[in-house]
Design an enzyme around this catalytic site. Structure first.
Site, mmCIF file in Angstrom:
data_model
loop_
_atom_site.group_PDB
_atom_site.id
_atom_site.type_symbol
_atom_site.label_atom_id
_atom_site.label_comp_id
_atom_site.label_asym_id
_atom_site.label_seq_id
_atom_site.Cartn_x
_atom_site.Cartn_y
_atom_site.Cartn_z
ATOM 1 N N SER A 37 0.804 -1.213 0.000
ATOM 2 C CA SER A 37 0.000 0.000 0.000
ATOM 3 C C SER A 37 0.841 1.271 0.000
ATOM 4 C CB SER A 37 -0.932 0.018 1.214
ATOM 5 O OG SER A 37 -0.194 -0.108 2.421
ATOM 6 N N GLY A 74 -1.962 -4.252 1.219
ATOM 7 C CA GLY A 74 -2.038 -5.463 2.036
ATOM 8 C C GLY A 74 -1.075 -6.554 1.633
ATOM 9 N N ASN A 102 3.976 -5.244 5.785
ATOM 10 C CA ASN A 102 2.851 -6.051 6.267
ATOM 11 C C ASN A 102 3.314 -7.332 6.940
ATOM 12 O OD1 ASN A 102 0.588 -4.375 5.466
ATOM 13 N ND2 ASN A 102 1.142 -4.860 3.358
ATOM 14 N N ASP A 183 -5.261 7.192 9.610
ATOM 15 C CA ASP A 183 -4.927 5.891 10.208
ATOM 16 C C ASP A 183 -3.587 5.907 10.919
ATOM 17 O OD1 ASP A 183 -3.046 5.804 8.164
ATOM 18 O OD2 ASP A 183 -3.994 4.164 7.077
ATOM 19 N N HIS A 186 -0.246 5.430 6.933
ATOM 20 C CA HIS A 186 0.045 5.679 5.518
ATOM 21 C C HIS A 186 0.283 7.165 5.249
ATOM 22 C CE1 HIS A 186 -2.105 1.792 5.399
ATOM 23 N NE2 HIS A 186 -1.287 1.528 4.392
#
Length: 214
Positions: A37, A74, A102, A183, A186
């Site tokens: 991502s 992801g 991740n 979040d 990011h």
């Protein structure tokens, strides 16, 4: 006499041919930004994703570069290994490889992450595709033991394969909430701008090495 005169005429024209302009069409350097991502541009417009912003910055530097966005939100190193053959098409001149964040967030054993990254690098090497390897650090909440096993993966692989290494993809933004989405993980558009600015010298060096056949 006529033959001698014709030869003399050709000798007079020769310098003009040497000075005549020639048109050489430079070949665009096609790169692939391969990652998760952070590469894909999570919740950002396509033009604000890292590959697009980096391409724009490189073109402003006079480099004829195209960067395809092969980021998948992801994605883990195992997912990257499963798709790298078809995500990096023939004709690709270089890959910016960014994967592993991740893995660390999910607590995947660092040994597995290294094995997957190693396999991806071996595949690209077999295809004679240069790689700019992008590192990531394990989150502090994973503990010192995990970090001690995970963080050295990227410099070790860069040394093994003789690669250009960018040590930490989120350098400059990880501690600044203003540069991240809500979040807290990011980068936002401003954060991407900071990332590109810091990444640009390494990318320029990578591209010039490709151009030189290095």
């Amino acid at each position: 006499m006529r033959l001698k005169g014709f030869r003399a005429f050709l000798l007079m024209l020769a310098p003009l041919f040497l000075l005549a302009p020639t048109t050489v069409r430079a070949e665009t350097i096609n790169l692939v930004g391969f990652g998760d991502s952070l590469m894909a541009g999570y919740q950002l417009p396509p033009e604000d994703a890292f590959p697009a912003r980096l391409e724009k910055a490189l073109r402003e530097k006079g480099l004829d570069v195209s960067i395809a966005n092969a980021g998948v939100s992801g994605d883990t190193t195992s997912g990257g290994l499963a798709r790298i053959d078809w995500s990096v098409p023939d004709g690709t001149k270089g890959v910016i490889l960014e994967l592993g964040a991740n893995d660390a967030l999910r607590g995947i054993p660092p040994e597995d992450s290294r094995k997957n990254l190693d396999a991806m690098l071996a595949k690209l090497k077999a295809r004679n595709i240069p790689v700019l390897l992008v590192g990531i650090y394990a989150p502090p909440n994973m503990g010192e033991d995990y970090s001690a096993r995970f963080n050295p993966i990227y410099p070790a692989l860069a040394e093994t394969y003789g690669l250009e290494l960018y040590p930490f993809f989120l350098d400059g933004i990880v501690t600044d909430p203003a540069l991240k989405l809500d979040d807290g993980m990011h980068p936002n558009g401003q954060g991407i701008g900071v990332m590109v600015e810091k990444f640009l010298p390494v990318a320029e060096r990578f591209i010039r090495a490709i151009s030189a056949g290095g």
